[in-house]
Design a protein around this motif. Structure first.
Motif, short mmCIF file in Angstrom:
data_model
loop_
_atom_site.label_atom_id
_atom_site.label_comp_id
_atom_site.label_asym_id
_atom_site.label_seq_id
_atom_site.Cartn_x
_atom_site.Cartn_y
_atom_site.Cartn_z
N GLU A 59 5.89 -2.96 -15.40
CA GLU A 59 5.71 -3.25 -13.97
C GLU A 59 4.33 -3.82 -13.70
O GLU A 59 3.39 -3.61 -14.48
CB GLU A 59 5.93 -1.97 -13.15
CG GLU A 59 7.34 -1.42 -13.24
CD GLU A 59 7.49 -0.10 -12.50
OE1 GLU A 59 8.33 -0.03 -11.56
OE2 GLU A 59 6.78 0.85 -12.85
N VAL A 60 4.22 -4.52 -12.57
CA VAL A 60 2.95 -5.13 -12.17
C VAL A 60 2.70 -4.81 -10.70
O VAL A 60 3.60 -4.96 -9.86
CB VAL A 60 2.97 -6.66 -12.36
CG1 VAL A 60 1.69 -7.29 -11.82
CG2 VAL A 60 3.18 -7.02 -13.82
N ILE A 61 1.49 -4.36 -10.39
CA ILE A 61 1.10 -4.17 -8.99
C ILE A 61 0.51 -5.49 -8.49
O ILE A 61 -0.54 -5.93 -8.98
CB ILE A 61 0.09 -3.02 -8.84
CG1 ILE A 61 0.74 -1.69 -9.23
CG2 ILE A 61 -0.45 -2.95 -7.40
CD1 ILE A 61 -0.18 -0.49 -9.14
N ALA A 62 1.17 -6.10 -7.55
CA ALA A 62 0.74 -7.40 -7.03
C ALA A 62 -0.39 -7.24 -6.02
O ALA A 62 -0.61 -6.15 -5.47
CB ALA A 62 1.93 -8.12 -6.38
N MET A 63 -1.07 -8.33 -5.75
CA MET A 63 -2.19 -8.31 -4.80
C MET A 63 -1.74 -7.87 -3.41
O MET A 63 -2.49 -7.22 -2.68
CB MET A 63 -2.84 -9.69 -4.73
CG MET A 63 -3.62 -10.08 -5.97
SD MET A 63 -5.07 -9.05 -6.22
CE MET A 63 -6.05 -10.11 -7.28
N GLY A 64 -0.51 -8.23 -3.04
CA GLY A 64 -0.03 -7.91 -1.70
C GLY A 64 0.65 -6.57 -1.56
O GLY A 64 1.06 -6.19 -0.46
N ASP A 65 0.77 -5.81 -2.63
CA ASP A 65 1.43 -4.50 -2.57
C ASP A 65 0.59 -3.49 -1.79
O ASP A 65 -0.65 -3.53 -1.83
CB ASP A 65 1.67 -3.95 -3.98
CG ASP A 65 2.82 -4.64 -4.69
OD1 ASP A 65 3.54 -5.42 -4.04
OD2 ASP A 65 3.00 -4.40 -5.89
N GLU A 66 1.28 -2.59 -1.09
CA GLU A 66 0.59 -1.50 -0.40
C GLU A 66 0.03 -0.57 -1.47
O GLU A 66 0.77 -0.05 -2.30
CB GLU A 66 1.57 -0.77 0.52
CG GLU A 66 0.90 0.11 1.57
CD GLU A 66 0.37 1.42 1.00
OE1 GLU A 66 -0.78 1.79 1.32
OE2 GLU A 66 1.10 2.04 0.20
N PRO A 67 -1.30 -0.34 -1.48
CA PRO A 67 -1.96 0.30 -2.62
C PRO A 67 -1.40 1.65 -3.06
O PRO A 67 -0.99 1.81 -4.20
CB PRO A 67 -3.42 0.43 -2.16
CG PRO A 67 -3.59 -0.70 -1.21
CD PRO A 67 -2.28 -0.82 -0.49
N VAL A 68 -1.40 2.63 -2.15
CA VAL A 68 -0.99 3.99 -2.55
C VAL A 68 0.48 4.02 -2.92
O VAL A 68 0.88 4.64 -3.91
CB VAL A 68 -1.31 5.00 -1.43
CG1 VAL A 68 -0.80 6.39 -1.81
CG2 VAL A 68 -2.80 5.04 -1.14
N LYS A 69 1.30 3.33 -2.14
CA LYS A 69 2.74 3.28 -2.42
C LYS A 69 2.99 2.65 -3.79
O LYS A 69 3.80 3.16 -4.58
CB LYS A 69 3.45 2.47 -1.34
CG LYS A 69 4.96 2.39 -1.50
CD LYS A 69 5.59 1.57 -0.38
CE LYS A 69 7.11 1.46 -0.56
NZ LYS A 69 7.72 0.61 0.50
N ALA A 70 2.31 1.56 -4.09
CA ALA A 70 2.49 0.89 -5.37
C ALA A 70 2.06 1.78 -6.53
O ALA A 70 2.72 1.84 -7.57
CB ALA A 70 1.70 -0.42 -5.39
N MET A 71 0.95 2.47 -6.34
CA MET A 71 0.46 3.36 -7.39
C MET A 71 1.47 4.47 -7.70
O MET A 71 1.71 4.82 -8.85
CB MET A 71 -0.87 3.98 -6.98
CG MET A 71 -1.48 4.91 -8.03
SD MET A 71 -2.75 5.99 -7.34
CE MET A 71 -1.75 7.07 -6.29
N LYS A 72 2.10 5.00 -6.64
CA LYS A 72 3.05 6.09 -6.81
C LYS A 72 4.39 5.61 -7.37
O LYS A 72 5.01 6.29 -8.19
CB LYS A 72 3.28 6.80 -5.47
CG LYS A 72 2.07 7.60 -4.99
CD LYS A 72 2.37 8.27 -3.65
CE LYS A 72 1.20 9.12 -3.18
NZ LYS A 72 1.47 9.74 -1.84
N GLU A 73 4.84 4.45 -6.91
CA GLU A 73 6.18 3.99 -7.28
C GLU A 73 6.21 3.20 -8.58
O GLU A 73 7.23 3.20 -9.28
CB GLU A 73 6.77 3.15 -6.14
CG GLU A 73 7.04 3.95 -4.87
CD GLU A 73 7.69 3.12 -3.78
OE1 GLU A 73 7.81 1.88 -3.96
OE2 GLU A 73 8.06 3.69 -2.74
#
Length: 342
Positions: A59-73
């Motif tokens: 998986e990749v966390i994109a620049m536009g992802d919501e930070p905490v949500k992306a980290m958790k999911e």
């Protein structure tokens, strides 16, 4: 020492990240690297596996992802897995050019916050064009969009420590970024923060500073809320790039005399360009967490990545985190005395 790398974070990832890591490997023989990223994209870019380990992620966390949500999911993202490696003691430091908020969340919730620090912040050494020193500490650069007065007060303490221990500045002058020099300027947060800073002996506070003055060398530590700090940083970066571009265009359009003059001024122009290149000296440091965490610009190219590796090596060798934790412990009374002002 090992550095955990988010190979998928940044505008030019993974190409420039991998290239920068391999440049750093040639420069710094003491370093080893753990590259976390999509195997099919990262592996073909690697020229040599010497002192380098590739850990595949899905998986990749994109620049536009919501930070905490992306980290958790996105638990199997390159950033989260790199942070886990630091938490588990497999790596000594964390690096990313990706989503700033996600990196900060990973630094706080995975790597862990130093006891006594309310809100870690992004800090960097910024060029000064006047005063007694070539650089000053500028923080927060966008880790926190909103701050309480007590956070800004603590940044004064953390920034003072960083200026003294890393940059060698004795009794650093601290100023608060605001929309005016008078102590009654700004919103309620900045007015309250000013009073906290004015009435403390924890650091050498000299009052407010306006954005137009911060590069004049009037302070060794400039404290800002994350929103204002990030906006100021980007405004200065944009202005510097525009001005350098305009100088180049003016020289081209001025004929042979202008070109000859530019050749004579080339060393001076090159020195100015070097000083205004904010990627030259590495990235921003997340101060207040249990391991070195460095964030470089999202548009960083290979040389900036390599410079950040050198910066991390200096932090690890100098035991910056251990010294920060000890400093916080020794100054616990100064940190706690202002709790009521949150």
């Amino acid at each position: 020492m090992k550095i955990a790398i988010d190979a998928m974070g940044g505008d030019h990832a993974p190409e420039e990240i991998v290239k920068g890591v391999e440049m750093a490997r040639d420069r710094y023989p003491e370093l080893e690297f753990m590259l976390f990223g999509t195997e099919s994209e990262v592996k073909p870019l690697i020229q040599s596996m010497d002192r380098l380990e590739l850990i595949p992620t899905t998986e990749v966390i994109a620049m536009g992802d919501e930070p905490v949500k992306a980290m958790k999911e996105k638990q199997d993202s390159s950033l989260v897995q790199a942070a886990n490696a630091v938490k588990e003691g497999k790596a000594d430091a964390l690096f990313s050019a990706g989503n700033t908020g996600a990196l900060l969340s990973s630094a706080i919730f995975i790597v862990g916050r130093i006891r006594g620090v309310e809100r870690p912040a992004l800090a960097t050494a910024f060029p000064a064009f006047g005063g007694p020193h070539r650089e000053f500490v500028f923080m927060d650069l966008g880790a926190n969009a909103e701050n309480k007065p007590s956070h800004l007060y603590q940044y004064g303490i953390l920034g003072t420590f960083y200026a003294e221990s890393v940059m060698g500045i004795s009794n650093p002058r601290v100023r608060l970024l605001n929309n005016g020099g008078e102590e009654d300027k700004g919103d309620d947060v900045h007015k309250a923060a000013h009073q906290l800073m004015k009435n403390t002996d924890a650091f050498n506070f000299l009052g407010n500073v306006e954005a137009r003055e911060i590069m004049e060398g009037t302070a060794d530590v400039v404290v800002a809320d994350g929103f204002s700090g990030n906006a100021t940083l980007k405004a200065i970066e944009g202005t510097a790039l525009t001005m350098m571009g305009q100088i180049k265009e003016a020289i081209k359009g001025s004929g042979i005399r202008g070109i000859l003059g530019a050749l004579m001024l080339k060393p001076a122009l090159k020195a100015m360009k070097h000083k205004m290149d904010f990627q030259e000296n590495g990235g921003a440091v997340v101060l207040g967490v249990k391991a070195p965490v460095v964030k470089t610009h999202g548009s960083a190219k290979a040389n900036a990545v390599a410079n950040s590796m050198g910066q991390i090596q200096t932090m690890v060798e100098g035991k910056l985190v251990d010294k920060t934790a000890e400093f916080i412990k020794e100054n616990a009374d100064k940190l706690k005395v202002k709790k009521a002002a949150k």
